[in-house]
Design a protein around this motif. Structure first.
Motif, PDB file in Angstrom:
ATOM      1  N   ASN A  61       4.381  -9.744 -11.472  1.00 11.00           N
ATOM      2  CA  ASN A  61       5.704  -9.891 -12.074  1.00 11.00           C
ATOM      3  C   ASN A  61       5.973 -11.229 -12.755  1.00 11.00           C
ATOM      4  O   ASN A  61       6.107 -12.283 -12.228  1.00 11.00           O
ATOM      5  N   SER A 203      12.357   2.035  -6.086  1.00 11.36           N
ATOM      6  CA  SER A 203      12.660   0.875  -6.462  1.00 11.36           C
ATOM      7  C   SER A 203      11.177   0.391  -6.999  1.00 11.36           C
ATOM      8  O   SER A 203      10.218   0.545  -6.438  1.00 11.36           O
ATOM      9  N   PRO A 204      11.204  -0.446  -8.165  1.00 11.46           N
ATOM     10  CA  PRO A 204       9.815  -0.978  -8.643  1.00 11.46           C
ATOM     11  C   PRO A 204       9.621  -2.365  -7.771  1.00 11.46           C
ATOM     12  O   PRO A 204       8.363  -2.702  -7.989  1.00 11.46           O
ATOM     13  N   TYR A 205      10.571  -2.832  -7.148  1.00 11.30           N
ATOM     14  CA  TYR A 205      10.314  -3.920  -6.332  1.00 11.30           C
ATOM     15  C   TYR A 205      10.669  -3.830  -4.804  1.00 11.30           C
ATOM     16  O   TYR A 205      11.726  -3.413  -4.458  1.00 11.30           O
ATOM     17  N   THR A 207       6.727  -4.828  -5.371  1.00 10.73           N
ATOM     18  CA  THR A 207       5.669  -3.948  -5.638  1.00 10.73           C
ATOM     19  C   THR A 207       4.735  -3.718  -4.475  1.00 10.73           C
ATOM     20  O   THR A 207       3.839  -3.084  -4.499  1.00 10.73           O
ATOM     21  N   SER A 230      10.291  -3.274 -16.080  1.00  5.35           N
ATOM     22  CA  SER A 230       9.889  -3.174 -14.655  1.00  5.35           C
ATOM     23  C   SER A 230       8.547  -2.183 -14.664  1.00  5.35           C
ATOM     24  O   SER A 230       7.917  -2.259 -13.819  1.00  5.35           O
ATOM     25  N   ASP A 233       5.448  -4.218 -15.188  1.00  2.68           N
ATOM     26  CA  ASP A 233       5.104  -4.852 -13.814  1.00  2.68           C
ATOM     27  C   ASP A 233       4.305  -3.887 -12.905  1.00  2.68           C
ATOM     28  O   ASP A 233       3.331  -4.402 -12.393  1.00  2.68           O
ATOM     29  N   SER A 489      11.533   3.091 -11.909  1.00  3.31           N
ATOM     30  CA  SER A 489      11.463   1.850 -12.550  1.00  3.31           C
ATOM     31  C   SER A 489      12.865   1.536 -13.145  1.00  3.31           C
ATOM     32  O   SER A 489      12.976   0.301 -13.690  1.00  3.31           O
TER      33      SER A 489
END
Length: 583
Positions: A61, A203-205, A207, A230, A233, A489
């Motif tokens: 990230n 959600s992308p986070y 990871t 995103s 990442d 994302s």
């Protein structure tokens, strides 16, 4: 001794941490630290750095602002009778890099977000420890669910653990808030619940949620909803889990991608327009091609900041009319551009306005939005590294980036009507594919993944999506692919009416906040305090950050977290403390 004034700050990411710092500085200058108690709430426990700059996040990230312009100022030493707080260096000094004397040909650096997190966390810790020891401040690792305005004008705070009473003021710096689940994601959740194979990450986070999941294997086919920062990442993190990037050309950051062993790994990004992110210039030398002259910037600032012009504005034309001549001049002056002799200054100015109003506008000087995404990425990398002629759209996006701080400053709390402000925000958002673009190296990595047949761009543009027993079928024309994992994302915008965090919905229900525009955030004054629907009512609640979008233009960048708005709030809040003491 007078009773202590109680202040709460809810949310202690970069913005909340800097606001606290400025508030303490202002109180110290007024010799008023002895009469204050500050309660600080941050549910993540990431004090000063917040969730975006979490220290434990994956190194894949990266930040998307180069360190050269990341001028986060030094904090001076604070000395009062009650407390001594040491100074803290600027970001550039903390990194021990002399950016001023670096060669303009040196590539710009974009470190992992966790590196910025270390700076923010250390800075906050050096501030908070003396304040806690002096019993001026206290930390609460709790989730705030409600802020109530009592009849006597005081405030009550409810959290998931406790209730706290009789605050004189509250500052909200709460960043991204959960929003109502979209119809599409709701359907996908129900679909995944009924089938064993498909897996959905909303959600992308972080990871780590999908990187460590047993369903993610070297043979997974992963659909990525969204084609922005995103997504990069996600692609980089999964790419590094199953293989490695090999640097081929340090000058252009070109690389190849090699899987660790044989696999059928597939990454399938998709979005409505299928347009890829556009890299920023490689270094200061190329970036300076797009920089306006000081006198041009000054003229632009006076024009868009003119309150009479703002009041009379019926659209964003007043911005475009001031911007287009400067951007056209820069385009003509580029050492490498697609400029052809049959275009004059007025032609280019009109083209600039046309493109900013409609980025699907077709012209020989503009990169077509309907061409192959991989071709576009290769062309944009060539422009960002100064290796190929620069298209007009690339030029506009980079010039716009240099104007953004001025636009944000002059059009926050402007005299424009709500509809025009909504247009201004939409205009700025439409440029972010260019102005908020990633480093060149990120796009080179996407190109490497595509050339290794791992990143598949056949269904990137608005695919038809069918739900099957084995996964999501993504189809564009005669191309079809099945994704057995989907990672969303797409980060939600600050549309206040879609936010469903209890803290915000309760403030809305109590009519303590009013909305700038249906598509935007809440109304605040010049010092960030909420403006009630009831004009006679003064609300001792301030809000800094993305939920003020509309009142404020430009809220997401870290430089804005360290900007004038937290300072303006701190001056007013500290002044309120002095006024009460005088009474």
């Amino acid at each position: 001794m007078s009773k202590k004034r109680k202040i709460a700050i809810i949310g202690l990411g970069p913005r909340g941490g800097f606001a606290l710092e400025q508030f303490v500085l202002e109180l110290a200058q007024r010799n008023n630290l002895q009469n204050i108690h500050i309660a600080l709430f941050e549910q993540s426990g990431n004090y000063g750095n917040g969730q975006v700059y979490d220290l434990k996040q994956d190194s894949s990230n990266w930040i998307n602002i180069n360190e050269r312009i990341l001028e986060l100022e030094e904090r001076p030493k604070i000395t009062t009778k009650e407390v001594t707080i040491s100074s803290f260096p600027s970001y550039h000094k903390w990194r021990n890099i002399d950016f001023e004397n670096l060669s303009i040909k040196a590539e710009d650096s974009y470190p992992p977000r966790s590196t910025i997190g270390q700076f923010l966390a250390q800075r906050f810790q050096s501030l908070i420890d003396p304040l806690i020891n002096a019993e001026i401040a206290r930390l609460h690792k709790e989730k705030v669910t409600e802020v109530l305005l009592l009849k006597d004008g005081k405030l009550k705070i409810r959290t998931d653990k406790n209730t706290y009473e009789y605050f004189d003021e509250v500052l909200l710096t709460i960043g991204h808030q959960p929003t109502k689940t979209s119809k599409q994601i709701k359907e996908w959740k129900e679909y995944v619940a009924k089938n064993d194979v498909p897996t959905l990450f909303t959600s992308p986070y972080p990871t780590e949620d999908y990187l460590n999941h047993n369903k993610l294997t070297k043979n997974s086919s992963i659909g990525i909803r969204g084609f922005g920062l995103s997504m990069i990442d996600i692609a980089r993190a999964i790419g590094q889990k199953f293989g490695k990037f090999i640097n081929l050309n340090p000058e252009t950051k070109a690389c190849s991608y090699q899987l660790n062993d044989e696999s059928n790994l597939q990454l399938l990004p998709f979005s409505l327009d299928g347009s890829p992110p556009v890299p920023k210039p490689l270094n200061a030398e190329i970036d300076f091609w797009f920089k306006p002259r000081p006198e041009e910037l000054s003229k632009f600032e006076k024009h868009v900041g003119n309150r009479t012009i703002q009041k009379e504005a019926k659209s964003t034309d007043f911005i475009l009319d001031a911007f287009a001549p400067i951007a056209a001049r820069i385009f003509f002056d580029l050492p490498k551009s697609k400029y052809q002799k049959n275009h004059n200054q007025v032609d280019i100015e009109n083209l600039i306005k046309q493109w900013l109003k409609d980025q699907n506008y077709k012209h020989e000087l503009i990169t077509p939005t309907d061409q192959n995404a991989l071709k576009s990425m290769r062309e944009f990398v060539g422009m960002a590294t100064g290796k190929r002629p620069i298209s007009l759209d690339f030029c506009i996006g980079q010039v716009w980036r240099h104007f953004q701080p001025t636009i944000y400053k002059q059009l926050s709390h402007s005299a424009c009507n709500d509809e025009v402000i909504a247009e201004v925000v939409a205009l700025d958002e439409s440029t972010k594919r260019y102005s908020f673009g990633p480093p060149v190296e990120s796009i080179q990595q996407l190109i490497a993944l595509a050339e290794a047949n791992v990143l598949n761009l056949e269904v990137v543009k608005d695919p038809e999506i069918n739900l099957t027993k084995t996964g999501w079928e993504l189809a564009v024309h005669n191309k079809k692919h099945i994704a057995n994992i989907i990672i969303d994302s797409v980060l939600d915008g600050p549309k206040i009416k879609d936010v469903n965090s209890p803290l915000i919905t309760n403030l809305l229900d109590d009519e303590l906040i009013q909305v700038v525009h249906d598509e935007l955030g809440v109304v605040t004054d010049d010092h960030a305090y909420l403006i009630s629907k009831n004009e006679e009512q003064t609300i001792p609640i301030a809000l800094l950050g993305r939920l003020a979008k509309g009142s404020v233009v430009g809220v997401d960048a870290i430089l804005e977290c360290f900007g004038e708005r937290p300072k303006n709030w701190a001056k007013k809040a500290a002044g309120n403390c002095v006024e009460e003491r005088a009474h």
